[in-house]
Design an enzyme around this catalytic site. Structure first.
Site, PDB file in Angstrom:
ATOM      1  N   ALA A  10      30.949  39.377  40.027  1.00  0.00           N
ATOM      2  CA  ALA A  10      32.333  39.361  39.384  1.00  0.00           C
ATOM      3  C   ALA A  10      32.207  39.398  37.790  1.00  0.00           C
ATOM      4  O   ALA A  10      33.533  39.527  37.100  1.00  0.00           O
ATOM      5  CB  ALA A  10      33.083  37.920  39.600  1.00  0.00           C
ATOM      6  N   CYS A  11      30.994  39.439  37.119  1.00  0.00           N
ATOM      7  CA  CYS A  11      30.864  39.391  35.661  1.00  0.00           C
ATOM      8  C   CYS A  11      30.700  40.785  35.437  1.00  0.00           C
ATOM      9  O   CYS A  11      29.551  41.274  35.808  1.00  0.00           O
ATOM     10  CB  CYS A  11      29.936  38.550  35.370  1.00  0.00           C
ATOM     11  N   GLY A  12      31.524  41.700  34.553  1.00  0.00           N
ATOM     12  CA  GLY A  12      31.155  42.838  34.036  1.00  0.00           C
ATOM     13  C   GLY A  12      29.560  43.032  33.248  1.00  0.00           C
ATOM     14  O   GLY A  12      29.151  44.207  33.369  1.00  0.00           O
ATOM     15  N   ARG A  15      27.221  42.850  36.009  1.00  0.00           N
ATOM     16  CA  ARG A  15      27.089  44.572  36.837  1.00  0.00           C
ATOM     17  C   ARG A  15      26.498  45.412  35.740  1.00  0.00           C
ATOM     18  O   ARG A  15      25.659  46.385  36.286  1.00  0.00           O
ATOM     19  CB  ARG A  15      28.573  44.620  36.993  1.00  0.00           C
TER      20      ARG A  15
END
Length: 139
Positions: A10-12, A15
């Protein structure tokens, strides 16, 4: 090269870090630490190997940090570690482990120090260029 990432999909930043590792041609071991948190010993080792203080390894911008009184400077490292183990959302991310070291990869391009040289262009998911068309690191 054997690489492990403690990842939150869920974390850019997490990712982008994972994408950079894969862009280097490496399929890392991905540990989704919110579902599979590290042991106490592993967490302590990650923090020490990354050269961080326990507080530097904590996310301070999430509700449990203030709600649990973790902003109290009198709390010991042991108390902070215990809080991270109880609520893994307090563990900052992504931690990456490679033969070249351990890093908390914030920003994501810090992972480049743990990988073989990458010369192919790479941009983050928001379009920010990390490696330009000439294969140079931009930052």
């Amino acid at each position: 090269m054997d690489v492990t990432i403690y990842h939150n999909p869920a974390c850019g930043t997490s990712r982008n870090t994972l994408a950079l590792i894969r862009h280097a041609g490496i399929e890392p071991t991905v540990i989704e630490y919110l579902q599979d948190p590290p042991s106490r010993a592993a967490l302590v080792e990650l923090i020490a190997a990354a050269g961080l203080s326990v507080r530097e390894a904590m996310r301070q911008n999430v509700p449990p940090y203030v709600e649990r009184g973790l902003d109290d400077p009198a709390l010991t490292d042991d108390a902070l570690i215990e809080a991270m183990l109880r609520e893994p959302i307090l563990i900052n991310r992504p931690f990456v482990v490679s033969p070249l070291g351990v890093r908390l990869c914030r920003p994501s391009e810090l992972v480049l120090d743990l990988l073989p040289p990458i010369t192919r262009p790479f941009s983050k998911e928001d379009g920010e260029v990390v490696i330009d068309a000439d294969g140079r690191r931009v930052s």
